[in-house]
Design a protein around this motif. Sequence first.
Motif, PDB file in Angstrom:
ATOM      1  N   ASP A   1      26.438  64.936 -48.944  1.00  0.00           N
ATOM      2  CA  ASP A   1      27.394  65.874 -49.526  1.00  0.00           C
ATOM      3  C   ASP A   1      27.334  67.186 -48.754  1.00  0.00           C
ATOM      4  O   ASP A   1      26.995  68.242 -49.302  1.00  0.00           O
ATOM      5  N   TRP A   2      27.636  67.091 -47.465  1.00  0.00           N
ATOM      6  CA  TRP A   2      27.624  68.251 -46.569  1.00  0.00           C
ATOM      7  C   TRP A   2      28.969  68.957 -46.695  1.00  0.00           C
ATOM      8  O   TRP A   2      29.995  68.435 -46.275  1.00  0.00           O
ATOM      9  N   GLU A   3      28.961  70.162 -47.245  1.00  0.00           N
ATOM     10  CA  GLU A   3      30.189  70.916 -47.503  1.00  0.00           C
ATOM     11  C   GLU A   3      30.204  72.220 -46.688  1.00  0.00           C
ATOM     12  O   GLU A   3      29.766  73.230 -47.186  1.00  0.00           O
ATOM     13  N   TRP A   4      30.757  72.252 -45.438  1.00  0.00           N
ATOM     14  CA  TRP A   4      31.424  71.184 -44.721  1.00  0.00           C
ATOM     15  C   TRP A   4      31.024  71.254 -43.258  1.00  0.00           C
ATOM     16  O   TRP A   4      30.773  72.360 -42.745  1.00  0.00           O
ATOM     17  N   PRO A   5      30.961  70.144 -42.523  1.00  0.00           N
ATOM     18  CA  PRO A   5      30.686  70.210 -41.083  1.00  0.00           C
ATOM     19  C   PRO A   5      31.743  71.051 -40.353  1.00  0.00           C
ATOM     20  O   PRO A   5      32.950  70.847 -40.530  1.00  0.00           O
ATOM     21  N   ALA A   6      31.287  72.015 -39.549  1.00  0.00           N
ATOM     22  CA  ALA A   6      32.140  72.860 -38.705  1.00  0.00           C
ATOM     23  C   ALA A   6      33.086  73.768 -39.479  1.00  0.00           C
ATOM     24  O   ALA A   6      33.930  74.430 -38.883  1.00  0.00           O
ATOM     25  N   SER A   7      32.956  73.820 -40.803  1.00  0.00           N
ATOM     26  CA  SER A   7      33.786  74.715 -41.622  1.00  0.00           C
ATOM     27  C   SER A   7      32.907  75.444 -42.625  1.00  0.00           C
ATOM     28  O   SER A   7      31.917  74.891 -43.105  1.00  0.00           O
ATOM     29  N   GLU A   8      33.297  76.652 -42.949  1.00  0.00           N
ATOM     30  CA  GLU A   8      32.553  77.401 -43.959  1.00  0.00           C
ATOM     31  C   GLU A   8      32.638  76.724 -45.311  1.00  0.00           C
ATOM     32  O   GLU A   8      33.682  76.225 -45.711  1.00  0.00           O
ATOM     33  N   GLY A   9      31.529  76.712 -46.014  1.00  0.00           N
ATOM     34  CA  GLY A   9      31.505  76.289 -47.400  1.00  0.00           C
ATOM     35  C   GLY A   9      31.027  77.463 -48.231  1.00  0.00           C
ATOM     36  O   GLY A   9      31.638  78.526 -48.229  1.00  0.00           O
TER      37      GLY A   9
ATOM     38  N   TRP B   1      21.374  48.275 -42.816  1.00  0.00           N
ATOM     39  CA  TRP B   1      22.732  48.099 -43.324  1.00  0.00           C
ATOM     40  C   TRP B   1      22.785  47.525 -44.728  1.00  0.00           C
ATOM     41  O   TRP B   1      23.872  47.311 -45.270  1.00  0.00           O
ATOM     42  N   ASN B   2      21.650  47.275 -45.350  1.00  0.00           N
ATOM     43  CA  ASN B   2      21.645  46.746 -46.713  1.00  0.00           C
ATOM     44  C   ASN B   2      21.611  47.843 -47.768  1.00  0.00           C
ATOM     45  O   ASN B   2      21.723  47.555 -48.960  1.00  0.00           O
ATOM     46  N   ARG B   3      21.460  49.083 -47.327  1.00  0.00           N
ATOM     47  CA  ARG B   3      21.454  50.218 -48.259  1.00  0.00           C
ATOM     48  C   ARG B   3      22.792  50.947 -48.218  1.00  0.00           C
ATOM     49  O   ARG B   3      23.488  50.938 -47.210  1.00  0.00           O
ATOM     50  N   ASP B   4      23.134  51.574 -49.329  1.00  0.00           N
ATOM     51  CA  ASP B   4      24.350  52.376 -49.375  1.00  0.00           C
ATOM     52  C   ASP B   4      24.185  53.622 -48.516  1.00  0.00           C
ATOM     53  O   ASP B   4      23.139  54.281 -48.536  1.00  0.00           O
ATOM     54  N   LEU B   5      25.229  53.962 -47.794  1.00  0.00           N
ATOM     55  CA  LEU B   5      25.353  55.252 -47.126  1.00  0.00           C
ATOM     56  C   LEU B   5      26.774  55.722 -47.390  1.00  0.00           C
ATOM     57  O   LEU B   5      27.741  55.114 -46.924  1.00  0.00           O
ATOM     58  N   THR B   6      26.904  56.768 -48.188  1.00  0.00           N
ATOM     59  CA  THR B   6      28.210  57.273 -48.580  1.00  0.00           C
ATOM     60  C   THR B   6      28.285  58.760 -48.258  1.00  0.00           C
ATOM     61  O   THR B   6      27.288  59.390 -47.910  1.00  0.00           O
ATOM     62  N   ALA B   7      29.488  59.331 -48.368  1.00  0.00           N
ATOM     63  CA  ALA B   7      29.656  60.757 -48.096  1.00  0.00           C
ATOM     64  C   ALA B   7      30.779  61.303 -48.965  1.00  0.00           C
ATOM     65  O   ALA B   7      31.773  60.611 -49.231  1.00  0.00           O
ATOM     66  N   PHE B   8      30.612  62.537 -49.407  1.00  0.00           N
ATOM     67  CA  PHE B   8      31.671  63.267 -50.093  1.00  0.00           C
ATOM     68  C   PHE B   8      32.471  64.011 -49.030  1.00  0.00           C
ATOM     69  O   PHE B   8      31.906  64.717 -48.197  1.00  0.00           O
ATOM     70  N   LEU B   9      33.798  63.858 -49.056  1.00  0.00           N
ATOM     71  CA  LEU B   9      34.655  64.295 -47.957  1.00  0.00           C
ATOM     72  C   LEU B   9      35.747  65.228 -48.462  1.00  0.00           C
ATOM     73  O   LEU B   9      36.268  65.044 -49.565  1.00  0.00           O
ATOM     74  N   PRO B  10      36.153  66.222 -47.660  1.00  0.00           N
ATOM     75  CA  PRO B  10      37.010  67.303 -48.146  1.00  0.00           C
ATOM     76  C   PRO B  10      38.472  66.903 -48.321  1.00  0.00           C
ATOM     77  O   PRO B  10      38.978  65.968 -47.697  1.00  0.00           O
ATOM     78  N   ALA B  11      39.170  67.694 -49.154  1.00  0.00           N
ATOM     79  CA  ALA B  11      40.594  67.476 -49.421  1.00  0.00           C
ATOM     80  C   ALA B  11      41.484  68.095 -48.363  1.00  0.00           C
ATOM     81  O   ALA B  11      42.585  67.596 -48.114  1.00  0.00           O
ATOM     82  N   ASP B  12      41.039  69.166 -47.755  1.00  0.00           N
ATOM     83  CA  ASP B  12      41.871  69.952 -46.840  1.00  0.00           C
ATOM     84  C   ASP B  12      41.987  69.257 -45.477  1.00  0.00           C
ATOM     85  O   ASP B  12      40.974  69.071 -44.791  1.00  0.00           O
TER      86      ASP B  12
ATOM     87  N   LEU C   1      29.775  54.300 -42.957  1.00  0.00           N
ATOM     88  CA  LEU C   1      29.747  54.494 -44.408  1.00  0.00           C
ATOM     89  C   LEU C   1      30.020  53.207 -45.170  1.00  0.00           C
ATOM     90  O   LEU C   1      30.893  52.419 -44.791  1.00  0.00           O
ATOM     91  N   THR C   2      29.303  53.023 -46.268  1.00  0.00           N
ATOM     92  CA  THR C   2      29.650  51.980 -47.226  1.00  0.00           C
ATOM     93  C   THR C   2      31.004  52.304 -47.838  1.00  0.00           C
ATOM     94  O   THR C   2      31.852  51.445 -47.995  1.00  0.00           O
ATOM     95  N   PHE C   3      31.188  53.571 -48.187  1.00  0.00           N
ATOM     96  CA  PHE C   3      32.480  54.126 -48.587  1.00  0.00           C
ATOM     97  C   PHE C   3      32.378  55.635 -48.543  1.00  0.00           C
ATOM     98  O   PHE C   3      31.282  56.198 -48.472  1.00  0.00           O
ATOM     99  N   GLY C   4      33.530  56.294 -48.550  1.00  0.00           N
ATOM    100  CA  GLY C   4      33.578  57.752 -48.600  1.00  0.00           C
ATOM    101  C   GLY C   4      34.373  58.188 -49.816  1.00  0.00           C
ATOM    102  O   GLY C   4      35.393  57.572 -50.159  1.00  0.00           O
ATOM    103  N   THR C   5      33.911  59.241 -50.489  1.00  0.00           N
ATOM    104  CA  THR C   5      34.617  59.753 -51.661  1.00  0.00           C
ATOM    105  C   THR C   5      35.434  60.977 -51.255  1.00  0.00           C
ATOM    106  O   THR C   5      34.903  61.936 -50.682  1.00  0.00           O
TER     107      THR C   5
END
Length: 429
Positions: A191-199, A228-239, A256-260
Motif C-alpha cells: 500500500d505504497w501511496e504513491w510511487p513517484a508522487s506525493e502522498g 508464486w504460491n503466496r498472495d502479492l497484491t497492491a493498492f493502486l491510485p485512482a488518478d 500481482l495476484t490482483f491489484g485493488t
Amino acid sequence: MSRRRWGVAALAVGALSASLAYAPANADVETNGHHGYSKTRTVGYFIQWGVYGRNFRVKNLVDSGAAARLTHLNYAFGFLDESGKCVSSDPWADWQMPYTAEQSVNGKADEPGALGGNLNQLKQLKAKYPKLRINISLGGWTGSRYFSNAALTPESRAAHVKSCTDMWIKGNLPGLPEGSAKGIFDGVDIDWEWPASEGNTEPPNVVRDADRENFTLLLAEYRKQMGWNRDLTAFLPADPKQVDKGFQVSKVFCYLTFGTLQGYDYHGAWDAPANQQSALRVPKGDPSADEFSSEVTVNAWLRRGAPRSKAVLGVPFYGRGWTGVAPGTRNGLFGTGTPAPATYEAGYEDFHAIKPKLADPKYKVYRDERAGFAWIYDGTTWWTYDDATEMKRKARFINDRNLGGAMIWSLDGDTADAELIKALDGALR
C-alpha cells in the motif's frame, strides 16, 4: 486524492528486464483459481487501530456475518523504518493486547506470554474459516514515507523483503518465541501511496523519479523470495496522472495476484464544493478541474494493460460530508461548504454512523441514477455515502465489466448486521 494519494536516475533497462525473469511465463493470467475460489473476490481491510475508539474487533466480523462473505482480509497496517525494513506500527494492538474469552473468536482468553492482540484473533479467524486468505498490508497513507528507500537498490529491496517475510510470514515477532505468528498471513499487500508522487506530507514521504521502475523491481524481489504460491497484491491510485508517474502497469500486474483500484476519495473536505466521493461516473455539471469516477479509474488501468480479472474495484464503507452548503439547483450538490462535524474526523463518517440520519426527517435522500451515487441533505449539511442500494449498483458495474472483484475500506464502517457487505457480496457473480 486525499487518503489514498525526486532525485535518483532511472535504473537501466537491462536491470529491469533481468528482474522480469523471476516471473513465470503465465504470470499475467488469472491466478484466483489456485486459492480455491470460484467466485469474484470480496476483499476487506481490517484496521489495526479499530480496537481503540471504535471498539471493533475481529470477533465482530464473525458475529455480524461479514467474515463468511470475505475471500480475502487485509490487515492494515505494517510500517517501514527509514532503512526500509518492516516494523510494527503498534505492537500492543498487533500482538500484545490481551483478549478476554468474551472478546475472542474462539471463546477462550489469551494466555500470558503467548501471542495475543489482533494477530491471535486473526489466527482464530483462519481456523474458523480455513479458505479465507489473510494478508499483511504494508504502508497506507501515513505509513508510506520510506517505501522509496526500501525500493531504491537491489540490496535495500532484498533487505526489505527479508525483514517483512521474517516478521509477518514466518511470524518472528519481538519478545515472543520464534515463529509465534507463523501461518497467519498468506501474503503481502503493498500500500505504497504513491510511487513517484506525493502522498502524505505531514511528515512528507520520500519521493524519487526512479520510484516507477523501482516499484516493479520491488514486486520482483517479493516473488523471488516468497515464490508464486503466496498472495502479492497492491493498492493502486485512482488518478490517471499518478498511474502514469508511478506504475509500469503491464509489468506490475505480471507479479500481482490482483491489484485493488481506489474507488473512493474522488472528492472530500479538501475540496470546497460538496461533491461525490465514489460515483461510478462523473455527474453532469461537475465543476472540478479533474474528473474522477470509478469508470475513469478502471478505464485508466485497463487501457494501460491491467487484466480485467486482476482489477479489483475499491468501495467505501464510509461517507464524506460538508456543512454550510446552500441549496442551489441540485439539492446541495456542488454547493460550497466546510467539513461537516463527525465522530473521528471532520468531513468523514462511517456508514453505520450516517445511517441514523437516513431516518431523520430533516434529511432527504437523493440519488443520481446515471452517475451512480447517493447523498442526503437537510438544507445546510450534505453527506454522500454508499448504502446497500449503491453497493448492489457497484457489484453490477463490476460484473458487467468482468472485473476481479470488490475491495472494502474498511470493514468497521458497516452496520452491526453487515448490511453493506451482504448487499455487495450477494450481488457479485
